[in-house]
Design a protein around this motif. Structure first.
Motif, PDB file in Angstrom:
ATOM      1  N   ALA A   1       0.860  -1.187   0.000  1.00  0.00           N
ATOM      2  CA  ALA A   1       0.000   0.000   0.000  1.00  0.00           C
ATOM      3  C   ALA A   1       0.892   1.230   0.000  1.00  0.00           C
ATOM      4  N   ILE A   2       0.338   2.346  -0.472  1.00  0.00           N
ATOM      5  CA  ILE A   2       1.075   3.606  -0.525  1.00  0.00           C
ATOM      6  C   ILE A   2       0.206   4.705   0.073  1.00  0.00           C
ATOM      7  N   LYS A   3       0.780   5.457   0.995  1.00  0.00           N
ATOM      8  CA  LYS A   3       0.047   6.569   1.610  1.00  0.00           C
ATOM      9  C   LYS A   3       0.682   7.879   1.162  1.00  0.00           C
ATOM     10  N   PRO A   4      -0.020   8.640   0.304  1.00  0.00           N
ATOM     11  CA  PRO A   4       0.514   9.933  -0.111  1.00  0.00           C
ATOM     12  C   PRO A   4       0.242  10.989   0.956  1.00  0.00           C
ATOM     13  N   VAL A   5       1.260  11.768   1.299  1.00  0.00           N
ATOM     14  CA  VAL A   5       1.105  12.848   2.276  1.00  0.00           C
ATOM     15  C   VAL A   5       1.761  14.107   1.711  1.00  0.00           C
ATOM     16  N   SER A   6       1.299  15.249   2.181  1.00  0.00           N
ATOM     17  CA  SER A   6       1.755  16.499   1.581  1.00  0.00           C
ATOM     18  C   SER A   6       3.101  16.964   2.112  1.00  0.00           C
ATOM     19  N   SER A   7       3.438  16.598   3.341  1.00  0.00           N
ATOM     20  CA  SER A   7       4.660  17.147   3.935  1.00  0.00           C
ATOM     21  C   SER A   7       5.711  16.087   4.216  1.00  0.00           C
ATOM     22  N   VAL A   8       6.964  16.533   4.213  1.00  0.00           N
ATOM     23  CA  VAL A   8       8.085  15.662   4.547  1.00  0.00           C
ATOM     24  C   VAL A   8       7.968  15.174   5.982  1.00  0.00           C
ATOM     25  N   GLU A   9       7.533  16.053   6.882  1.00  0.00           N
ATOM     26  CA  GLU A   9       7.434  15.679   8.295  1.00  0.00           C
ATOM     27  C   GLU A   9       6.398  14.582   8.518  1.00  0.00           C
ATOM     28  N   GLN A  10       5.268  14.643   7.803  1.00  0.00           N
ATOM     29  CA  GLN A  10       4.271  13.569   7.909  1.00  0.00           C
ATOM     30  C   GLN A  10       4.874  12.236   7.488  1.00  0.00           C
ATOM     31  N   CYS A  11       5.684  12.278   6.451  1.00  0.00           N
ATOM     32  CA  CYS A  11       6.343  11.058   5.981  1.00  0.00           C
ATOM     33  C   CYS A  11       7.272  10.496   7.060  1.00  0.00           C
ATOM     34  N   ARG A  12       8.050  11.385   7.653  1.00  0.00           N
ATOM     35  CA  ARG A  12       8.982  10.936   8.700  1.00  0.00           C
ATOM     36  C   ARG A  12       8.230  10.305   9.876  1.00  0.00           C
ATOM     37  N   GLN A  13       7.107  10.896  10.241  1.00  0.00           N
ATOM     38  CA  GLN A  13       6.319  10.350  11.349  1.00  0.00           C
ATOM     39  C   GLN A  13       5.821   8.947  11.026  1.00  0.00           C
ATOM     40  N   LEU A  14       5.395   8.741   9.785  1.00  0.00           N
ATOM     41  CA  LEU A  14       4.960   7.405   9.383  1.00  0.00           C
ATOM     42  C   LEU A  14       6.137   6.436   9.333  1.00  0.00           C
ATOM     43  N   GLY A  15       7.311   6.953   8.972  1.00  0.00           N
ATOM     44  CA  GLY A  15       8.511   6.121   8.994  1.00  0.00           C
ATOM     45  C   GLY A  15       8.813   5.612  10.389  1.00  0.00           C
ATOM     46  N   GLU A  16       8.559   6.438  11.387  1.00  0.00           N
ATOM     47  CA  GLU A  16       8.768   6.030  12.782  1.00  0.00           C
ATOM     48  C   GLU A  16       7.785   4.938  13.202  1.00  0.00           C
ATOM     49  N   GLN A  17       6.678   4.829  12.456  1.00  0.00           N
ATOM     50  CA  GLN A  17       5.674   3.796  12.741  1.00  0.00           C
ATOM     51  C   GLN A  17       5.887   2.535  11.898  1.00  0.00           C
ATOM     52  N   GLY A  18       6.969   2.498  11.154  1.00  0.00           N
ATOM     53  CA  GLY A  18       7.304   1.287  10.408  1.00  0.00           C
ATOM     54  C   GLY A  18       7.072   1.344   8.909  1.00  0.00           C
ATOM     55  N   TRP A  19       6.590   2.482   8.413  1.00  0.00           N
ATOM     56  CA  TRP A  19       6.398   2.617   6.977  1.00  0.00           C
ATOM     57  C   TRP A  19       7.738   2.876   6.285  1.00  0.00           C
ATOM     58  N   ILE A  20       7.868   2.410   5.057  1.00  0.00           N
ATOM     59  CA  ILE A  20       8.976   2.809   4.201  1.00  0.00           C
ATOM     60  C   ILE A  20       8.727   4.266   3.793  1.00  0.00           C
ATOM     61  N   THR A  21       9.745   5.113   3.845  1.00  0.00           N
ATOM     62  CA  THR A  21       9.584   6.513   3.455  1.00  0.00           C
ATOM     63  C   THR A  21      10.130   6.734   2.042  1.00  0.00           C
ATOM     64  N   ALA A  22       9.403   7.533   1.266  1.00  0.00           N
ATOM     65  CA  ALA A  22       9.800   7.806  -0.115  1.00  0.00           C
ATOM     66  C   ALA A  22       9.447   9.242  -0.462  1.00  0.00           C
ATOM     67  N   GLY A  23      10.251   9.855  -1.316  1.00  0.00           N
ATOM     68  CA  GLY A  23       9.882  11.181  -1.765  1.00  0.00           C
ATOM     69  C   GLY A  23      11.032  12.018  -2.250  1.00  0.00           C
ATOM     70  N   GLU A  24      10.684  13.223  -2.700  1.00  0.00           N
ATOM     71  CA  GLU A  24      11.666  14.154  -3.235  1.00  0.00           C
ATOM     72  C   GLU A  24      11.167  15.576  -3.043  1.00  0.00           C
ATOM     73  N   ARG A  25      12.082  16.493  -3.196  1.00  0.00           N
ATOM     74  CA  ARG A  25      11.761  17.898  -3.326  1.00  0.00           C
ATOM     75  C   ARG A  25      12.664  18.453  -4.430  1.00  0.00           C
ATOM     76  N   GLY A  26      12.031  19.071  -5.414  1.00  0.00           N
ATOM     77  CA  GLY A  26      12.785  19.579  -6.548  1.00  0.00           C
ATOM     78  C   GLY A  26      13.447  18.497  -7.371  1.00  0.00           C
ATOM     79  N   GLY A  27      12.901  17.286  -7.299  1.00  0.00           N
ATOM     80  CA  GLY A  27      13.445  16.166  -8.068  1.00  0.00           C
ATOM     81  C   GLY A  27      14.543  15.405  -7.359  1.00  0.00           C
ATOM     82  N   ILE A  28      14.976  15.870  -6.192  1.00  0.00           N
ATOM     83  CA  ILE A  28      16.090  15.250  -5.474  1.00  0.00           C
ATOM     84  C   ILE A  28      15.564  14.462  -4.279  1.00  0.00           C
ATOM     85  N   LYS A  29      16.053  13.236  -4.115  1.00  0.00           N
ATOM     86  CA  LYS A  29      15.653  12.376  -2.999  1.00  0.00           C
ATOM     87  C   LYS A  29      15.910  13.073  -1.664  1.00  0.00           C
TER      88      LYS A  29
END
Length: 232
Positions: free
Chosen positions: A45-73
């Motif tokens: 499953a994939i959970k799209p979130v608007s902010s980098v911080e939301q992603c990090r919080q989900l990473g702390e709960q065991g999710w794989i984190t993915a994303g970029e800003r300006g095309g850069i990981k």
């Protein structure tokens, strides 16, 4: 006959009524292509979130984190925004939280729709087939680039219109449809001329661009349900 509209950038979505409609969100280079590729190749499953911080919080709960800003990981994330990252075995059978510059924002701004589907050339026909089985009007929501229109998402919008049993409604839909018809035999070449393609090519990811323009590689539909993307 049902109607299909096109919103060429999230900055214009306020001009479109989403109520009761299917929204097809598209970010060809590269967010929605990654989502389709990942779910087609074992991502749970994939959970799209608007902010980098939301992603990090989900990473702390065991999710794989993915994303970029300006095309850069993003430095501390597990994955970037390449479809090949999503094919990595560490993502198989895992839940992925993702935040990108344009694609996840477009998903968030589509939340008023009755259904949200994820569009990519990779599953173009499957998405069209699914939509043609239901009566709802359609809005194709292009992620664009930081509020601007882009070539590749507009090409996809026109390609999907070509396959739908629906009437293109509004100038944006007509423009997208005719743009696709004019370039349908040379999609990859015209997409590589886009500003976004040139930006990404500067990062040495030419193979990503080629992959994202592959048509009908997968026979699946990706839908947002309870804030999570899964395959149908």
């Amino acid at each position: 006959m049902r109607k299909v509209e096109v919103c060429l950038t999230p900055d214009l979505i306020h001009q479109v009524s989403l109520k009761g409609k299917i929204a097809v969100v598209v970010d060809i280079f590269r967010a929605t292509s990654c989502m389709v590729a990942g779910l087609a190749n074992g991502v749970k499953a994939i959970k799209p979130v608007s902010s980098v911080e939301q992603c990090r919080q989900l990473g702390e709960q065991g999710w794989i984190t993915a994303g970029e800003r300006g095309g850069i990981k993003i430095d501390d994330f597990d994955l970037g925004n390449s479809p090949f990252d999503y094919l990595d075995e560490k993502a198989a059978d895992r839940q992925v939280a993702v935040s990108t510059t344009n694609g996840t924002l477009a998903i968030e701004k589509s939340l008023g729709a009755q259904q949200i589907l994820i569009g990519a050339f990779l599953n173009l026909q499957a998405t069209a087939n699914f939509i043609n089985e239901v009566p709802n009007d359609v809005v194709i929501h292009c992620a664009g680039w930081k509020g601007a229109v882009n070539v590749e998402d507009t090409l996809y919008a026109g390609a999907l219109i070509q396959l739908l049993d629906a009437k293109p409604t509004g100038d944006s839909a007509l423009l997208a449809h005719h743009f696709y018809l004019h370039h349908q035999d040379n999609l990859l070449a015209i997409a590589k001329e886009s500003g976004h393609a040139h930006r990404l090519a500067g990062f040495g990811i030419q193979k990503d661009l080629d992959y994202c323009m592959a048509i009908d590689k997968f026979d699946l539909v990706v839908k947002l349900e309870n804030d999570v993307l899964t395959k149908i």
